[in-house]
Design an enzyme around this catalytic site. Structure first.
Site, short mmCIF file in Angstrom:
data_model
loop_
_atom_site.label_atom_id
_atom_site.label_comp_id
_atom_site.label_asym_id
_atom_site.label_seq_id
_atom_site.Cartn_x
_atom_site.Cartn_y
_atom_site.Cartn_z
CD GLU A 146 -11.96 5.68 4.92
OE1 GLU A 146 -11.35 5.23 5.90
OE2 GLU A 146 -11.42 6.10 3.89
CE LYS A 153 -2.53 4.86 6.96
NZ LYS A 153 -3.94 4.65 7.31
NE ARG A 158 -2.45 1.07 3.56
CZ ARG A 158 -3.11 0.74 4.68
NH1 ARG A 158 -4.35 0.27 4.60
NH2 ARG A 158 -2.54 0.87 5.86
C1 LIG Z 1 -5.04 3.89 7.73
C2 LIG Z 1 -6.48 4.18 7.50
C3 LIG Z 1 -7.49 3.21 7.70
C4 LIG Z 1 -7.24 1.85 8.28
O1 LIG Z 1 -6.37 1.07 7.55
P1 LIG Z 1 -5.66 -0.20 8.24
O2 LIG Z 1 -4.83 -0.76 7.17
O3 LIG Z 1 -6.74 -1.11 8.68
O4 LIG Z 1 -4.88 0.35 9.39
C5 LIG Z 1 -8.79 3.55 7.36
N1 LIG Z 1 -9.10 4.78 6.89
C6 LIG Z 1 -8.17 5.74 6.71
C7 LIG Z 1 -8.57 7.06 6.17
C8 LIG Z 1 -6.83 5.48 7.02
O5 LIG Z 1 -5.92 6.42 6.87
#
Ligand SMILES: *Cc1c(COP(=O)(O)O)cnc(C)c1O
Length: 342
Positions: free
Chosen positions: A222, A186, A83
């Site tokens: 989310e 991210k 990722r």
């Molecule tokens: C990091 C993140 C998540 C969760 O991802 P994981 O891989 O489960 O830690 C969900 N939503 C957002 C916006 C994030 O930045």
């Protein structure tokens, strides 16, 4: 650095604590150097750096845990590495070799081993890889120099007072990501803009915001920086991957556990916020590396409140929490091959 013997690992929250060692690699003239472990500390950066001016930066979030036998584990770290590269490509930055990423993560964790909270504290060593455009620019284009850093912070259990539900507000005012944008990467750009809405929601007594899709202002995306799940008509539903949600590794793992271990029917689909106010929706929770699995006690919109299960965590929420954390702490068998030992 804070001396590990001065840390009370049994009263940690989610605050920054300086540890001993960080990893740093530099990308110059089109290639990465080998990277190295160095003492945690500040470094200089040009006022004209791309990350400071235009936000060319990404991050990851992972955890190292101590098991009952004193082993150190990581949860699906190769998924974070992949990722990381997906995010890097979206932000026009160089990828970092997956194996080198894993080795770097392991070496930082090892070097900061004294900061990993003990098994019975339920804490973890949070691992934060970052990558950013370091070189000076003026026009809006990519930096030519990049830095990859990994630092760590000991953190406490997500529920210091136990596994309790949170109250959320559905926002009809703010969105987090739009089609064609960067919602599934991210990138640091996605987070500063959520601070004001989160602060306003907190001032009204809510733990976080539920973001809806930017086109219809109807479908759930989310919960802050965590993915959303709902039991609706006996099925476990979660928003489908539209490119605007961050595709969580915890989310993916929960879908697998729900279908393979609990025999639940799972649905990745559009979920209207209106469905949450219907009796067919029986429990809701959110998930992430930091949030683990957080039960949702109520959702609120313009004065209308829906309380779930008298505010107690639902049956499925509990089961998935036990399965996921059991595997992560190696109290349960790692039957999906998710765990990596450091
Ligand atoms: C990091 C993140 C998540 C969760 O991802 P994981 O891989 O489960 O830690 C969900 N939503 C957002 C916006 C994030 O930045």
């Amino acid at each position: 650095m804070v001396d590990p013997s001065d840390i009370d690992f049994y009263s940690l929250g989610f605050n920054f604590i300086e540890t001993k060692t960080m990893f740093m690699a530099n990308h110059r003239d089109g290639k990465w150097d080998g990277g190295r472990l160095i003492p945690y500390g500040d470094f200089e950066i040009s006022p004209a750096s791309c990350v400071l001016n235009y936000g060319q930066g990404i991050f990851e979030g992972m955890k190292a845990l101590k098991t009952k036998n004193g082993e150190i584990t990581l949860f699906r770290p190769e998924e974070n590495a992949k990722r990381f590269n997906f995010s890097a490509r979206r932000m026009l930055m160089p990828e970092y070799d997956v194996n080198n990423f894993l080795n770097a993560v392991k070496s930082v964790v090892k070097a900061n081993e004294d900061y990993i909270p003990p098994y019975d504290s339920e804490g973890a060593l949070y691992i934060r890889p970052i990558l950013f455009g370091y070189g000076p620019i003026l026009g809006v284009h990519s930096s030519e120099e990049f830095k990859f850093i990994i630092f760590t912070v000991p953190v406490g259990p997500y529920f210091p007072e136990g596994f309790k539900g949170i109250d959320l507000e559905i926002s009809k005012e703010y969105t987090r990501a739009a089609p064609g944008g960067t919602g599934s990467a991210k990138t640091i750009c996605n987070y500063a803009g959520t601070m004001l809405p989160a602060k306003q929601a907190k001032a009204r007594g809510f733990a976080q915001i539920i973001y809806l899709d930017a086109v219809h202002m109807e479908f759930i995306e989310e919960v802050g920086a965590a993915n959303f799940f709902a039991m609706i008509n006996g099925k476990l539903a979660t928003p489908r991957k539209t490119g605007t949600i961050l595709e969580g590794i915890t989310r993916e793992s929960i879908l697998e556990l729900a279908s393979k271990k609990l025999g639940l029917e799972i649905e990745e689909r559009d979920i209207s916020y209106k469905e949450l106010f219907n009796e067919s929706c029986t429990e809701v929770f959110c998930s992430g590396t930091a949030a683990v699995i957080t039960p949702i006690a109520s959702v609120n919109l313009e004065g209308n409140e829906r309380v779930f299960n008298n505010r107690a965590p639902g049956k499925i929420t509990n089961k998935i929490y036990e399965l996921l954390t059991g595997i992560q702490r190696l109290d349960l068998e790692d039957e999906f091959g998710w765990m990596t030992k450091v």
